[in-house]
Design an enzyme around this catalytic site. Structure first.
Site, PDB file in Angstrom:
ATOM      1  N   GLY A  11     -39.072 -26.307 -35.789  1.00 20.57           N
ATOM      2  CA  GLY A  11     -38.590 -27.106 -36.920  1.00 20.57           C
ATOM      3  C   GLY A  11     -37.927 -26.329 -38.039  1.00 20.57           C
ATOM      4  O   GLY A  11     -37.850 -26.828 -39.174  1.00 20.57           O
ATOM      5  N   SER A  12     -37.386 -25.145 -37.744  1.00 19.21           N
ATOM      6  CA  SER A  12     -36.772 -24.394 -38.851  1.00 19.21           C
ATOM      7  C   SER A  12     -35.469 -25.051 -39.332  1.00 19.21           C
ATOM      8  O   SER A  12     -35.157 -24.997 -40.525  1.00 19.21           O
ATOM      9  CB  SER A  12     -36.542 -22.928 -38.457  1.00 19.21           C
ATOM     10  OG  SER A  12     -35.513 -22.795 -37.523  1.00 19.21           O
ATOM     11  N   ASN A  13     -34.737 -25.669 -38.440  1.00 16.34           N
ATOM     12  CA  ASN A  13     -33.536 -26.386 -38.893  1.00 16.34           C
ATOM     13  C   ASN A  13     -33.906 -27.627 -39.705  1.00 16.34           C
ATOM     14  O   ASN A  13     -33.225 -27.973 -40.667  1.00 16.34           O
ATOM     15  CB  ASN A  13     -32.652 -26.757 -37.698  1.00 16.34           C
ATOM     16  CG  ASN A  13     -31.783 -25.600 -37.261  1.00 16.34           C
ATOM     17  OD1 ASN A  13     -30.808 -25.245 -37.921  1.00 16.34           O
ATOM     18  ND2 ASN A  13     -32.154 -24.975 -36.149  1.00 16.34           N
ATOM     19  N   ARG A  64     -38.124 -44.392 -19.679  1.00 13.09           N
ATOM     20  CA  ARG A  64     -37.380 -43.741 -20.758  1.00 13.09           C
ATOM     21  C   ARG A  64     -36.805 -44.743 -21.767  1.00 13.09           C
ATOM     22  O   ARG A  64     -36.762 -44.486 -22.962  1.00 13.09           O
ATOM     23  CB  ARG A  64     -36.245 -42.884 -20.167  1.00 13.09           C
ATOM     24  CG  ARG A  64     -35.430 -42.197 -21.236  1.00 13.09           C
ATOM     25  CD  ARG A  64     -34.820 -40.905 -20.738  1.00 13.09           C
ATOM     26  NE  ARG A  64     -33.536 -41.120 -20.128  1.00 13.09           N
ATOM     27  CZ  ARG A  64     -32.662 -40.144 -19.863  1.00 13.09           C
ATOM     28  NH1 ARG A  64     -32.954 -38.899 -20.149  1.00 13.09           N
ATOM     29  NH2 ARG A  64     -31.521 -40.412 -19.284  1.00 13.09           N
ATOM     30  N   LEU A  92     -30.669 -38.068 -24.887  1.00  8.15           N
ATOM     31  CA  LEU A  92     -30.772 -39.465 -25.306  1.00  8.15           C
ATOM     32  C   LEU A  92     -29.669 -40.268 -24.613  1.00  8.15           C
ATOM     33  O   LEU A  92     -28.541 -39.793 -24.479  1.00  8.15           O
ATOM     34  CB  LEU A  92     -30.615 -39.555 -26.830  1.00  8.15           C
ATOM     35  CG  LEU A  92     -31.764 -38.902 -27.608  1.00  8.15           C
ATOM     36  CD1 LEU A  92     -31.390 -38.720 -29.077  1.00  8.15           C
ATOM     37  CD2 LEU A  92     -33.038 -39.736 -27.485  1.00  8.15           C
ATOM     38  N   HIS A 108     -26.524 -26.716 -31.794  1.00  6.26           N
ATOM     39  CA  HIS A 108     -26.698 -25.985 -30.532  1.00  6.26           C
ATOM     40  C   HIS A 108     -26.368 -24.516 -30.773  1.00  6.26           C
ATOM     41  O   HIS A 108     -25.364 -24.211 -31.436  1.00  6.26           O
ATOM     42  CB  HIS A 108     -25.768 -26.584 -29.471  1.00  6.26           C
ATOM     43  CG  HIS A 108     -25.878 -25.906 -28.147  1.00  6.26           C
ATOM     44  ND1 HIS A 108     -26.926 -26.143 -27.275  1.00  6.26           N
ATOM     45  CD2 HIS A 108     -25.108 -24.969 -27.552  1.00  6.26           C
ATOM     46  CE1 HIS A 108     -26.776 -25.375 -26.206  1.00  6.26           C
ATOM     47  NE2 HIS A 108     -25.674 -24.656 -26.353  1.00  6.26           N
TER      48      HIS A 108
HETATM   49  C1  GRF Z   1     -32.244 -23.973 -32.506  1.00  8.23           C
HETATM   50  O1  GRF Z   1     -31.755 -22.743 -32.038  1.00  8.23           O
HETATM   51  C2  GRF Z   1     -31.275 -25.085 -32.215  1.00  8.23           C
HETATM   52  O2  GRF Z   1     -29.934 -24.678 -32.254  1.00  8.23           O
HETATM   53  C3  GRF Z   1     -31.640 -25.477 -30.808  1.00  8.23           C
HETATM   54  O3  GRF Z   1     -33.031 -25.363 -30.752  1.00  8.23           O
HETATM   55  C4  GRF Z   1     -33.473 -24.424 -31.736  1.00  8.23           C
HETATM   56  C5  GRF Z   1     -34.445 -25.156 -32.602  1.00  8.23           C
HETATM   57  O4  GRF Z   1     -35.040 -24.315 -33.549  1.00  8.23           O
HETATM   58  N1  GRF Z   1     -31.150 -26.804 -30.516  1.00  8.23           N
HETATM   59  P1  GRF Z   1     -35.874 -24.971 -34.733  1.00  8.23           P
HETATM   60  O5  GRF Z   1     -36.920 -25.877 -34.090  1.00  8.23           O
HETATM   61  O6  GRF Z   1     -34.931 -25.727 -35.611  1.00  8.23           O
HETATM   62  O7  GRF Z   1     -36.513 -23.814 -35.436  1.00  8.23           O
END
Ligand code: GRF
Length: 201
Positions: A11-13, A64, A92, A108
């Site tokens: 969840g860092s993003n 699904r 999805l 991505h």
């Molecule tokens: C990130 O590298 C994102 O680009 C990819 O999965 C990873 C998720 O990282 N889709 P986080 O959970 O946001 O830390």
């Protein structure tokens, strides 16, 4: 704009988006963080930031489609108008996407269309590319193939392994995703075929 952020892991993003949203002049807010597993570490980070959280697990549904309906219902319940996939490890289908037409973004960790799918930092190293990076794109049914909103590049160094390259890319992800969300929430993105036009008045 109220956002639903979908996660499966760290969840860092999601945190980067939530931190950007906390600024007074940011045009979006995180209405809910939804994980597809209770094991997602990002859930605790979201709760610690005072965000609403929910878990919608595919295993609890017969198929699904039912899972996707529950996911969409959870987002709608929290008033989400836009959806950010942030390390959400599931494809999805139209059944979900049609409920948020043109409103679902993903990030991505490669310069698409190079290296869609999984383990892409290792694939970039193995292929010998000199640059990789990250891509924010609109989500369509085809994996990692929707119209590209923003990209950022980073060098691939001779000394890199997948972890060091991933860390360099992640730093850019945390900058790029909030920037894309801002443009999206301000209504400055339009899609023309494969191209995303940015209205920068
Ligand atoms: C990130 O590298 C994102 O680009 C990819 O999965 C990873 C998720 O990282 N889709 P986080 O959970 O946001 O830390």
């Amino acid at each position: 704009m109220k956002l639903g952020v979908l996660i499966s892991g760290r969840g860092s993003n999601m945190v980067a988006i939530a931190e950007a949203c906390a600024a007074a002049d940011f045009p979006a807010e995180v209405a809910v963080v939804v994980a597809d597993t209770p094991a997602a570490a990002g859930l605790e980070k979201a709760a610690a930031a005072g965000l609403a959280t929910a878990v919608v697990e595919p295993g609890e549904f017969a198929h699904r489609g039912a899972f996707e309906d529950a996911l969409a219902a959870t987002l709608a319940h929290h008033g989400a108008e836009g959806v950010c996939l942030a390390g959400f490890m599931r494809l999805l289908t139209g059944r979900f996407l049609d409920q948020f037409p043109g409103k679902v973004l993903n990030i991505h960790p490669s310069l698409l269309p190079a290296f869609p799918g999984l383990d892409v930092q290792q694939k970039a190293i193995d292929h010998g590319v000199r640059f990789s990076g990250c891509t924010v794109h609109f989500v369509t049914e085809a994996m990692d193939a929707g119209p590209i909103v923003l990209q950022a590049s980073v060098p691939v160094l001779a000394t890199d392994d997948a972890d060091t390259l991933a860390a360099r890319i992640l730093e850019q992800e945390h900058r790029l995703y909030p920037e894309a969300v801002r443009l999206f929430a301000e209504g400055r993105l339009s899609v023309a075929g494969r191209r995303v036009l940015v209205d920068s008045d």
